[in-house]
Scaffold this active site. Sequence first.
Site, mmCIF file in Angstrom:
data_model
loop_
_atom_site.group_PDB
_atom_site.id
_atom_site.type_symbol
_atom_site.label_atom_id
_atom_site.label_comp_id
_atom_site.label_asym_id
_atom_site.label_seq_id
_atom_site.Cartn_x
_atom_site.Cartn_y
_atom_site.Cartn_z
ATOM 1 N N ASP A 43 -5.023 -12.543 3.643
ATOM 2 C CA ASP A 43 -6.211 -11.903 4.186
ATOM 3 C C ASP A 43 -7.459 -12.147 3.339
ATOM 4 O OD1 ASP A 43 -4.829 -10.372 2.368
ATOM 5 O OD2 ASP A 43 -4.761 -8.571 3.591
ATOM 6 N N ASP A 98 -2.738 -10.524 -2.538
ATOM 7 C CA ASP A 98 -3.276 -10.108 -1.247
ATOM 8 C C ASP A 98 -4.749 -9.722 -1.444
ATOM 9 O OD1 ASP A 98 -2.096 -8.821 1.577
ATOM 10 O OD2 ASP A 98 -3.797 -7.701 0.789
ATOM 11 N N HIS A 101 0.819 -1.221 0.000
ATOM 12 C CA HIS A 101 0.000 0.000 0.000
ATOM 13 C C HIS A 101 0.848 1.264 0.000
ATOM 14 C CE1 HIS A 101 -3.695 -2.137 0.393
ATOM 15 N NE2 HIS A 101 -3.415 -2.635 1.583
ATOM 16 N N HIS A 161 -6.213 -7.085 -0.549
ATOM 17 C CA HIS A 161 -6.342 -5.659 -0.831
ATOM 18 C C HIS A 161 -5.591 -5.288 -2.112
ATOM 19 C CE1 HIS A 161 -6.879 -6.058 3.553
ATOM 20 N NE2 HIS A 161 -7.737 -5.072 3.414
#
Length: 348
Positions: free
Chosen positions: A290, A201, A166, A203
């Site tokens: 996740d 991931d 991120h 995200h």
Amino acid sequence: MRAFYHPDQALHSPQQFMRYGVLADPTDIPVRTEKLLGALARLGVNVETPPDFGRAPAEAIHPVHYLDYLETAYQRWLELPSHGPEVLPNTFPYWNGDPSKDSRPPCPTDQLLAQTGYYLGDLAVPISEFTYQSALRSTHTATAAADAVIAGEKIAYALCRPSGHHCRADRATGFCYMNNSAIAAQRLRSKFGKVAVLDIDAHHGDGTQEIFYRRKDVMTVSVHVDTDYYNPFFTGRPHETGYGEGEGFNLNIPLAPHSGNEAFLAGVERGVEAVKAHGTEALVLALGYDTHVEDPLSLVKVTTEAFGAAGKAVASAGIPVVVVQEGGYQITVIGDCLEAFLSELQAG
């Protein structure tokens, strides 16, 4: 296969992050590394301590003024007449989303509170005493894994913590302070003409996308939960395909909320095919767990077994792989997920 991790990466121990309007207990806790190291031990993989590369690999991705802020913020925070336990922003400057820019200029003032709002993008990146040290060591782990592949290794695993995908060139967000996947990809470019980052991931890898959005030598592919419903919300859609020379070299593959193994694996396989079509010579695989049905941040229903199938799909590309650890916060399952992924990746 070679694997890398530095014990200093566990020193970063955040005390809080904002979730649904509440400063909640952190999910990125140091014990995550213990569970992943346990998985490597079960696989019989010797974990190596990376060399101290200093800031040079990070500076290949991040501006010096941003790294200077990360390095000095906590000590400056302690000098304030009143402060909380960790550095957190209370102001966020407007960003126009201009895809033509690599990064912003330095913050126009050297005042700590202003710089904190400028360089920290949300309330999930608190800075405490050892945050900078852990984040820098995490870049060393990613760099050592990339160097192993440059030297001829077919698979190298970087147990990175804190995560990185991120983090923009000059802004920390979402538990991420320096972009390990981007640093590994840039390192690989010293040998390989075409590199790709495949991020699986839950995200969207928004920081990695932005860093390489204007380039064609590093393709970025992200398989993630649909950002209409899921953080980081403002990027990660199929129409984001690159800018300038990078047009056509960014691919986003959103997963519908509540979908499971079939959709996840279809996304991974589509990403692998895109990487192969790019002519990729070396791959960075940004690995998070996740998406797992038991993860506290999950909005989809992926099982442990699916990570083995994902490893098999990545192996089918037939190219050297640097696996960079990203998220995954259910500590009872992350070790099994890593073991399943690496077992099938090695077998392939």
